[in-house]
Design a protein around this motif. Sequence first.
Motif, PDB file in Angstrom:
ATOM      1  N   ALA A   1       0.812  -1.218   0.000  1.00 55.54           N
ATOM      2  CA  ALA A   1       0.000   0.000   0.000  1.00 55.54           C
ATOM      3  C   ALA A   1       0.845   1.267   0.000  1.00 55.54           C
ATOM      4  O   ALA A   1       0.407   2.308  -0.486  1.00 55.54           O
ATOM      5  N   SER A   2       2.067   1.195   0.526  1.00 54.34           N
ATOM      6  CA  SER A   2       2.861   2.414   0.657  1.00 54.34           C
ATOM      7  C   SER A   2       4.197   2.369  -0.071  1.00 54.34           C
ATOM      8  O   SER A   2       4.853   3.406  -0.195  1.00 54.34           O
ATOM      9  N   ASP A   3       4.621   1.219  -0.580  1.00 53.02           N
ATOM     10  CA  ASP A   3       5.943   1.122  -1.195  1.00 53.02           C
ATOM     11  C   ASP A   3       5.961   1.798  -2.562  1.00 53.02           C
ATOM     12  O   ASP A   3       5.053   1.625  -3.377  1.00 53.02           O
ATOM     13  N   ALA A   4       7.042   2.563  -2.820  1.00 52.81           N
ATOM     14  CA  ALA A   4       7.147   3.325  -4.063  1.00 52.81           C
ATOM     15  C   ALA A   4       7.270   2.435  -5.291  1.00 52.81           C
ATOM     16  O   ALA A   4       6.925   2.850  -6.399  1.00 52.81           O
ATOM     17  N   LEU A   5       7.768   1.191  -5.123  1.00 50.89           N
ATOM     18  CA  LEU A   5       7.910   0.295  -6.271  1.00 50.89           C
ATOM     19  C   LEU A   5       6.557  -0.110  -6.849  1.00 50.89           C
ATOM     20  O   LEU A   5       6.490  -0.604  -7.979  1.00 50.89           O
ATOM     21  N   TRP A   6       5.522   0.058  -6.063  1.00 47.08           N
ATOM     22  CA  TRP A   6       4.170  -0.275  -6.527  1.00 47.08           C
ATOM     23  C   TRP A   6       3.416   0.976  -6.947  1.00 47.08           C
ATOM     24  O   TRP A   6       2.186   0.994  -6.947  1.00 47.08           O
ATOM     25  N   ASN A   7       4.147   2.007  -7.307  1.00 47.92           N
ATOM     26  CA  ASN A   7       3.519   3.270  -7.673  1.00 47.92           C
ATOM     27  C   ASN A   7       3.006   3.226  -9.113  1.00 47.92           C
ATOM     28  O   ASN A   7       3.279   4.107  -9.926  1.00 47.92           O
ATOM     29  N   VAL A   8       2.306   2.151  -9.430  1.00 50.67           N
ATOM     30  CA  VAL A   8       1.592   1.996 -10.700  1.00 50.67           C
ATOM     31  C   VAL A   8       0.128   1.833 -10.310  1.00 50.67           C
ATOM     32  O   VAL A   8      -0.267   0.767  -9.828  1.00 50.67           O
ATOM     33  N   PRO A   9      -0.674   2.881 -10.451  1.00 48.52           N
ATOM     34  CA  PRO A   9      -2.010   2.902  -9.834  1.00 48.52           C
ATOM     35  C   PRO A   9      -2.838   1.651 -10.050  1.00 48.52           C
ATOM     36  O   PRO A   9      -3.324   1.043  -9.101  1.00 48.52           O
ATOM     37  N   GLU A  10      -2.980   1.220 -11.318  1.00 45.64           N
ATOM     38  CA  GLU A  10      -3.850   0.066 -11.562  1.00 45.64           C
ATOM     39  C   GLU A  10      -3.248  -1.211 -10.985  1.00 45.64           C
ATOM     40  O   GLU A  10      -3.977  -2.116 -10.569  1.00 45.64           O
ATOM     41  N   HIS A  11      -1.918  -1.291 -10.929  1.00 49.66           N
ATOM     42  CA  HIS A  11      -1.265  -2.487 -10.397  1.00 49.66           C
ATOM     43  C   HIS A  11      -1.423  -2.549  -8.881  1.00 49.66           C
ATOM     44  O   HIS A  11      -1.774  -3.597  -8.320  1.00 49.66           O
ATOM     45  N   ARG A  12      -1.162  -1.452  -8.205  1.00 51.42           N
ATOM     46  CA  ARG A  12      -1.334  -1.420  -6.745  1.00 51.42           C
ATOM     47  C   ARG A  12      -2.795  -1.670  -6.375  1.00 51.42           C
ATOM     48  O   ARG A  12      -3.093  -2.445  -5.458  1.00 51.42           O
ATOM     49  N   ALA A  13      -3.707  -1.011  -7.099  1.00 51.57           N
ATOM     50  CA  ALA A  13      -5.133  -1.161  -6.796  1.00 51.57           C
ATOM     51  C   ALA A  13      -5.579  -2.605  -6.967  1.00 51.57           C
ATOM     52  O   ALA A  13      -6.350  -3.135  -6.158  1.00 51.57           O
ATOM     53  N   ALA A  14      -5.066  -3.284  -8.020  1.00 50.99           N
ATOM     54  CA  ALA A  14      -5.445  -4.681  -8.245  1.00 50.99           C
ATOM     55  C   ALA A  14      -4.932  -5.573  -7.130  1.00 50.99           C
ATOM     56  O   ALA A  14      -5.634  -6.482  -6.658  1.00 50.99           O
ATOM     57  N   ALA A  15      -3.693  -5.317  -6.674  1.00 50.04           N
ATOM     58  CA  ALA A  15      -3.138  -6.132  -5.585  1.00 50.04           C
ATOM     59  C   ALA A  15      -3.947  -5.949  -4.303  1.00 50.04           C
ATOM     60  O   ALA A  15      -4.293  -6.929  -3.626  1.00 50.04           O
ATOM     61  N   LEU A  16      -4.255  -4.704  -3.951  1.00 60.04           N
ATOM     62  CA  LEU A  16      -5.021  -4.443  -2.719  1.00 60.04           C
ATOM     63  C   LEU A  16      -6.438  -4.992  -2.838  1.00 60.04           C
ATOM     64  O   LEU A  16      -7.010  -5.474  -1.846  1.00 60.04           O
ATOM     65  N   LYS A  17      -6.973  -4.956  -4.044  1.00 63.93           N
ATOM     66  CA  LYS A  17      -8.319  -5.496  -4.256  1.00 63.93           C
ATOM     67  C   LYS A  17      -8.374  -6.981  -3.913  1.00 63.93           C
ATOM     68  O   LYS A  17      -9.366  -7.475  -3.356  1.00 63.93           O
ATOM     69  N   HIS A  18      -7.299  -7.686  -4.215  1.00 65.10           N
ATOM     70  CA  HIS A  18      -7.252  -9.127  -3.942  1.00 65.10           C
ATOM     71  C   HIS A  18      -6.663  -9.435  -2.575  1.00 65.10           C
ATOM     72  O   HIS A  18      -6.342 -10.595  -2.281  1.00 65.10           O
ATOM     73  N   GLY A  19      -6.485  -8.412  -1.739  1.00 64.43           N
ATOM     74  CA  GLY A  19      -6.029  -8.626  -0.362  1.00 64.43           C
ATOM     75  C   GLY A  19      -4.547  -8.886  -0.223  1.00 64.43           C
ATOM     76  O   GLY A  19      -4.112  -9.453   0.781  1.00 64.43           O
ATOM     77  N   LEU A  20      -3.746  -8.498  -1.196  1.00 63.45           N
ATOM     78  CA  LEU A  20      -2.298  -8.719  -1.134  1.00 63.45           C
ATOM     79  C   LEU A  20      -1.646  -7.479  -0.535  1.00 63.45           C
ATOM     80  O   LEU A  20      -1.788  -6.373  -1.059  1.00 63.45           O
ATOM     81  N   ARG A  21      -0.876  -7.667   0.562  1.00 64.03           N
ATOM     82  CA  ARG A  21      -0.299  -6.521   1.263  1.00 64.03           C
ATOM     83  C   ARG A  21       1.225  -6.545   1.313  1.00 64.03           C
ATOM     84  O   ARG A  21       1.843  -5.503   1.516  1.00 64.03           O
ATOM     85  N   ALA A  22       1.837  -7.717   1.161  1.00 59.31           N
ATOM     86  CA  ALA A  22       3.302  -7.809   1.158  1.00 59.31           C
ATOM     87  C   ALA A  22       3.732  -8.719   0.019  1.00 59.31           C
ATOM     88  O   ALA A  22       3.012  -9.659  -0.344  1.00 59.31           O
ATOM     89  N   SER A  23       4.896  -8.419  -0.543  1.00 60.49           N
ATOM     90  CA  SER A  23       5.363  -9.192  -1.700  1.00 60.49           C
ATOM     91  C   SER A  23       6.878  -9.218  -1.709  1.00 60.49           C
ATOM     92  O   SER A  23       7.527  -8.175  -1.760  1.00 60.49           O
ATOM     93  N   TRP A  24       7.437 -10.442  -1.655  1.00 59.52           N
ATOM     94  CA  TRP A  24       8.895 -10.612  -1.684  1.00 59.52           C
ATOM     95  C   TRP A  24       9.242 -11.399  -2.943  1.00 59.52           C
ATOM     96  O   TRP A  24       8.795 -12.523  -3.115  1.00 59.52           O
ATOM     97  N   SER A  25      10.045 -10.822  -3.801  1.00 58.37           N
ATOM     98  CA  SER A  25      10.338 -11.458  -5.088  1.00 58.37           C
ATOM     99  C   SER A  25      11.837 -11.658  -5.270  1.00 58.37           C
ATOM    100  O   SER A  25      12.635 -10.785  -4.921  1.00 58.37           O
TER     101      SER A  25
END
Length: 835
Positions: A367-391
Motif C-alpha cells: 500500500a505504501s511502497d514506491a515500487l508499486w507506484n503503478v495505480p492500476e497495479h497497486r489497486a489490483a493487488a489491494l483489491k485481492h487482499g495482497l499486502r506484502a510481496s517478496w520477489s
Amino acid sequence: MQPALDPRTQSIRTPHSAIQNREEPRSAPDDGESAAKYLFKLSHDVILSLDRVGNILCINQRGVQLSGYSESELRGANVFELLLLPEERQVVREVLGHLLEGKARRYEVRWKTKDGVIVHFDGASVPRLSATGKFLSTLCTLRDVTERKCAEEKLRQSEEKYRDLIEISPDAIYVVDADGVCLLGNRAGAELAGIAQDKLIGTPITETYLPEERHLIRERLEKLKAESTLRFERAFVRKNGDIIPVEVSVTAIRGGYFQAILRDISERKRAEALLAGEKRLLEMIATGVALKEILNALCQIIEEQRPGTLASVLLLNPDGVHLNSVAGPSLPKEWTQQMEALPIGPCAGSCGTAAYRRTQVIVSDIASDALWNVPEHRAAALKHGLRASWSNPVLSSKGKVLGTFCMYYREPRTPTSRDLELIELAAHLVRVAIERDRAEEALRGSEQVARGQVEALTYSLDVLATAPAPDKFLGQMLSTIGRLLSAQSVILWLLDEANDSLVLRAWAEGTNFAKADPEHPFVKSPSSWKEDPGLRELFFSGAPVACENVDRDPDISKELREYLKSGGTKKFLRIPTLVGGQVKGFIGIRHGDRPPYRPEEIELAQALAHQAMLAIQLNEFAERSRQAAILEERNRMARDIHDTLAQGFTGVIVQLEAVEDAIACCRRKEANEHLQRAGELARRSLNEARRSVHALRPQALQGANFWDALKGLIKNTTAGTALHTTFNVRGKMRHLPLVWQENLLHIGQEALTNALKYAHPRNFETRLTFNTKELRLQLRDDGDGFKIKDGHDGFGLAGMRERVEQMGGTLKISSARGKGTEVTVILPVNGESIS
C-alpha cells in the motif's frame, strides 16, 4: 539465689518452692509429683517454665545442653532477650498472650545458643492456673527439629533450584500425577499450552491431546511403571486449537509422579518436510514431469512451510519485456493476468522490478511502497487482499534472467532470515527445473532436427529415384517441409539476377503442389520484394528471419502484411536458399496461431531448406547425367557403326564402282565377280546391323549368366565359318554385377568382330579365370595381328577401354604382325560375389 543446673550430672536441683509462684497451687498426690520430676529430668525434649513476661523459672537438663548456657545463667533470664531470635519474639509474645488467656498453643520457634548456633523447635505450651483460675506460669515443651528443618531447607533449596532450572529451560516441562493432572509447569510449558503459568496447575493433560489419541495417555502411563523413561512424538493441541508437533520424554519420579519434557519440533518437521519436498521435486525434474506441474508443486511446498504464504513463479516472455505466470495455485486468476500485462521495469511492482534489476526485491507493505507506484497495479493487488510481496529473480547458470519467484502475504510483513533462506532455495529449485526443462526441450529439438533431416534426405532420395517431373518433385519436397513444421503453406522463391526480381518456383499447401495465387504481392509485382525490409536483410545477411507477429512486425511491407492477414497468417519463417554460399532465393513458411519459434525449429527449417536445395541440385545433376549417358550411348553406337556398318558399306560401294568399270570395258566376268563380292559385303553388313541392334538390347544375358551368354554369342557368330573356338574356365564361378556382365559381353563381342574383320584367324580362344583377388578375361586369336604402336585405336578399342575404366579395371592388349592378338581384362574382386 536460684539453684544451678549441673550439666555434668544432668540433674536438676530445684526446690519445690522454686517452681511455685506466690499463690499456692492445688495440691497433687506425692507420687504424681515424683513422676513429673522424673519425666522433667529424663526427657529428650526441652522442658521449661516461664512466668507471664517470659522469665525462665526452671529448665531441664536437655534445655541447658541445647542452649549452651549454664543453669545459673538461664534461671531468671528472660527468654526473649537471651535465647529467642529477634524475628521469633513477636510470635512467642502472641503465644504467651494466648497462654495468659488460659489457652494452650502449638508453634514453631528458633533460638540462638551461646555459641551462635540456631536450633529449631516444635513447641507446645500450656498455662498453669491457680484454683481460682489465675495464671501462675506456663509449661513449655520444645522438641529439637533442627535436623528435620535442615533437611526441609535442603529440600526447599533443591526445589527452588529445580524450579529455577526448569524455568530457564527452553523446553516445556510439566510434572503430573498418576491421573494425568498437571502439578507444576514452567514458563515454556505455559507458552506452549497458550495459557498463563499459574493456570497450568490442575490442568488435565488430556486437553493437549487430539481426541483420537487420548486413549494413548493411560497406555503410556502404565508403560512407565515398567520403564523409567518413555520417548515419543505427538501432536500437541494448544488452548487456541493450534496443533504443534512435539517430541516428548516422560520420566517417573518419586511419589508416583511423572516429569514430562516437551520440545517443539515444528522447525525440524518443517525442515524434514522441506527436504522431502525438495527430494520429490528433484525426482520430478529427473523423470521429466511437465514444468508447470513441477513449479506448482514447489509453490505448494513453500506454502506449507510458511502458513499464510501465496507463492508464484513467473517466466520471462520471449519478448524480454513481460512475465508469464506458470505457477501460483493459491493466487486469483485475475491477479495473474494483471501481472502478465505489466512490463518489467525499475518501478513495476516486486516481480517486474526484480526481473529488471536482477536482484531480490522485498516489499513489506504494498500500500505504501514506491515500487508499486503503478495505480492500476497497486489497486489490483489491494483489491485481492495482497499486502506484502517478496520477489527473487531466477537467474540461469549463465546469469540470464529466466523469471521470478514470489511470496505474497495478506498482511504487511517483513521477512526473517529464515524466510530469505527459503526464498533463495525456492529460486534455486526453479532455476534447476527451468534449465532441465529447456535442456530436454533442446535435446528434443535436436532430435527433431536430426529426424527431420534424415526424413527429408530419405524422402528426397526416394523422390529422385522415381525421376519425377521437376515441378512435382519440388512440390513434394516443400510439402514435406510443411508437414514436419505443421505449416499452412511453404513457398519457394528464386531470385532472377538478370532483372533483380523474384520468381515463384513452387508452392505447396498440404498435398496441393500446384498452388499459385496471382494476388500475392510478389506475383503481381516481382520487384516489390525490395520494399520489404526483412527480405532486404535476408538477401544481405543470408540469415533466416522469424516473424512472431504479422500485425506488429515493422520489417514487413504494408501490401504483404495485408495479404498475409487476409489468409490467416500470423507468423512466418523465411529461410534463405544458398548455393555456393550465395543467396539464390528463400523458402517462406507460414503459420497461424502457434507458440514462439524455438531455435531448434528454425534450425530444422534451415536443414530442410538445405535438403530441398540439395535435392533440387541432385535432380538437376541426374538430368545432366541422363543427357550425358544418352550422349555416351550415341558415341558408342557411332563407334559400332563406324567399326562395322560404315566399313562394310564402304566395301560394297568399292565393289559396285568396280562393276561399273568392268561393264564399261565389257568385262562381264569380272563385273559378275565384283557383284558377288558386293553381295557378300552387303549380307555381312546386314549381319553387323543386326548385331548392333542386338547389342543395344543384350537379350543374351536374359536367363543366363555372363559366361554362358558370351559362349553362345561367339558360337552363333562363328557358325558356318572355318574359325575354331575354344573356352576355358579356372576357379569358382562368381556372381557379377549386371553392368559388369554387359560390359564384358560387349568387350568379348568387340574382340571377336575385330578378329573376324581384320585378322583372318584359324583359332579363337576365350579364357575366364577367378582367384581371390581378381577376375581375368583373356581373348586370343592366331590371326594376322598388328603393330600397337601404329595407332590402331579406333572406336572399337576406345570403347573397350571406356568400359573397363567404368568397372575400375585394367585393359591389356598385346599383338604383333603374323603372331595374332590377345586382349586381357583384369577386374579386382573381393569375396565370393561382387554386388
